[in-house]
Scaffold this active site. Structure first.
Site, PDB file in Angstrom:
ATOM      1  N   SER A  55      -6.165  -0.651  13.111  1.00  0.00           N
ATOM      2  CA  SER A  55      -6.984   0.516  13.398  1.00  0.00           C
ATOM      3  C   SER A  55      -7.563   0.361  14.794  1.00  0.00           C
ATOM      4  O   SER A  55      -7.808  -0.770  15.249  1.00  0.00           O
ATOM      5  CB  SER A  55      -8.135   0.634  12.383  1.00  0.00           C
ATOM      6  OG  SER A  55      -9.117   1.549  12.831  1.00  0.00           O
ATOM      7  N   TYR A  67     -14.976  -4.448   8.612  1.00  0.00           N
ATOM      8  CA  TYR A  67     -13.691  -3.741   8.732  1.00  0.00           C
ATOM      9  C   TYR A  67     -13.072  -3.962  10.104  1.00  0.00           C
ATOM     10  O   TYR A  67     -11.882  -4.298  10.217  1.00  0.00           O
ATOM     11  CB  TYR A  67     -13.885  -2.248   8.471  1.00  0.00           C
ATOM     12  CG  TYR A  67     -12.595  -1.465   8.504  1.00  0.00           C
ATOM     13  CD1 TYR A  67     -11.655  -1.608   7.492  1.00  0.00           C
ATOM     14  CD2 TYR A  67     -12.312  -0.591   9.546  1.00  0.00           C
ATOM     15  CE1 TYR A  67     -10.460  -0.909   7.518  1.00  0.00           C
ATOM     16  CE2 TYR A  67     -11.126   0.120   9.575  1.00  0.00           C
ATOM     17  CZ  TYR A  67     -10.204  -0.033   8.560  1.00  0.00           C
ATOM     18  OH  TYR A  67      -9.012   0.667   8.586  1.00  0.00           O
ATOM     19  N   GLY A 127      -1.322   7.737   0.289  1.00  0.00           N
ATOM     20  CA  GLY A 127      -1.609   7.965   1.693  1.00  0.00           C
ATOM     21  C   GLY A 127      -0.436   7.771   2.630  1.00  0.00           C
ATOM     22  O   GLY A 127       0.698   8.144   2.332  1.00  0.00           O
ATOM     23  N   ASN A 158       1.668   3.106  -2.462  1.00  0.00           N
ATOM     24  CA  ASN A 158       1.413   3.983  -3.604  1.00  0.00           C
ATOM     25  C   ASN A 158       0.490   5.145  -3.285  1.00  0.00           C
ATOM     26  O   ASN A 158       0.162   5.935  -4.174  1.00  0.00           O
ATOM     27  CB  ASN A 158       0.828   3.172  -4.768  1.00  0.00           C
ATOM     28  CG  ASN A 158      -0.469   2.481  -4.400  1.00  0.00           C
ATOM     29  OD1 ASN A 158      -0.489   1.676  -3.475  1.00  0.00           O
ATOM     30  ND2 ASN A 158      -1.538   2.790  -5.094  1.00  0.00           N
ATOM     31  N   GLY A 180       1.075   5.120   3.443  1.00  0.00           N
ATOM     32  CA  GLY A 180       2.084   4.231   2.882  1.00  0.00           C
ATOM     33  C   GLY A 180       3.079   4.973   2.015  1.00  0.00           C
ATOM     34  O   GLY A 180       4.291   4.731   2.088  1.00  0.00           O
ATOM     35  N   GLY A 198       0.827  -1.206   0.000  1.00  0.00           N
ATOM     36  CA  GLY A 198       0.000   0.000   0.000  1.00  0.00           C
ATOM     37  C   GLY A 198       0.855   1.247   0.000  1.00  0.00           C
ATOM     38  O   GLY A 198       0.448   2.300   0.498  1.00  0.00           O
TER      39      GLY A 198
END
Length: 324
Positions: A155, A190, A27, A25, A29, A23
């Site tokens: 999270s 989630y 935010g 690519n 990350g 991830g």
């Protein structure tokens, strides 16, 4: 609970080290990739889209012109592709010092993957379980002469999940009507996947405890304004409006949201204080980051019986794919 002040100025030289950020690519990350590269690491940027990964690499190089960056294209919703991506990396490198398992999805409609798993659980946990465990021999090898970090992004919403219902992971919810029902479904799926992230990190740390130089931790970045909640139109305008308003008014920047990742991945106090199998939060769980706080996961996150169940289920899922 331990509190640490942390900024990117705390990141030591990473020259000679190899890092991999899933991830990476966008935010948090992408910010992690940028800062790891700025400190001198060779960084692999992993994502599903070659085009998006290439665009992220180009953006990072505008900020860090001498960044050493490589792409690794992996679809973490599929165990098979996750294993293949890890094996590809093993063909490229003979060491891995920093592994950040950060890729994930959030508010997506209920569905099953081509391999028959609920899509959030598959992407956020199973794919990364397959990826990390395939890379584990290299992590162990690297730890013989260097400290190794494994960082798993979770999270605080994992706290909303009860024990994982494993029967529910093979069925797609249907017949959901109204925004409230859809939101409840998203939150359940989630938070469950984020609990799996916590249990995976705690379990992995315990299973490799004899490898004293490997430091596995799980992080909560805070509520961050990123594209993790970008989704197809069938989520409905009301849900999209709620997400947009939260992000616009109260969410952290990606730079702030990356602090817990970068602390776990680089800070020398992790080694000095032997921080392993812990949850690293922003100092205020939502909307601001002054320091980072290291805590034990909650009772469910550290429940050994449930961790063992997760591992057995995940290992069997990987085994079935490898034998198919």
């Amino acid at each position: 609970m331990s509190r640490f002040n942390f900024t990117t100025a705390n990141i030591p030289s990473l020259t000679g080290k190899v890092a991999l950020v899933t991830g990476g690519n966008s935010g948090i990350g992408e910010v992690a990739v940028q800062e790891l590269a700025r400190a001198g690491a060779k960084v692999y940027v992993s994502g599903r889209s070659q085009q998006r990964v290439a665009a992220a690499i180009a953006r990072v190089k505008l900020i860090v012109p001498d960044a050493s960056l490589e792409s690794l294209i992996v679809d973490f919703s599929l165990i098979s592709d996750s294993i293949a991506g890890a094996r590809k990396f093993l063909n490229f490198e003979d060491r891995l010092d920093i592994l950040v398992a950060n890729a994930g999805i959030a508010s997506v409609p209920a569905s099953l993957t081509a391999e028959g798993w609920e899509i959030m659980f598959a992407t956020n946990h199973l794919g990364h379980f397959a990826f990390v465990t395939t890379l584990l021999p290299l992590l162990k090898q690297t730890s013989q002469n260097s400290n190794v970090r494994v960082v798993i992004t979770s999270s605080a919403l994992y706290l909303r999940s009860g024990a994982i219902d494993y029967e529910d992971l093979r069925t797609a919810e249907s017949g959901l009507h109204g925004n409230v029902a859809v939101i409840k479904s998203i939150m359940k799926r989630y938070s469950r996947s984020k609990l799996a992230n916590v249990q995976f990190a705690v379990g992995l740390s315990e299973k490799i405890k004899d490898y004293k130089n490997i430091f596995v931790n799980v992080v909560h970045p805070g509520v961050v304004s990123t594209n993790i909640t970008n989704n197809p139109s069938d989520l409905g305008w009301a849900i999209k409006k709620i997400v947009f308003l939260v992000q616009a008014v109260a969410a952290l920047s990606a730079a702030d949201g990356s602090k817990t990742i970068l602390f776990a991945a680089t800070d020398e106090r992790i080694v000095k204080q032997n921080i392993k199998g812990k949850l690293i939060n922003p100092s205020s769980n939502y909307f601001s980051v002054k320091d980072v706080v290291v805590v034990d996961p909650n009772e469910e996150g550290s429940n050994q019986e449930h961790i063992d169940k997760l591992w057995a289920t995940s290992e069997e899922a990987v085994k079935q794919i490898e034998q198919s």
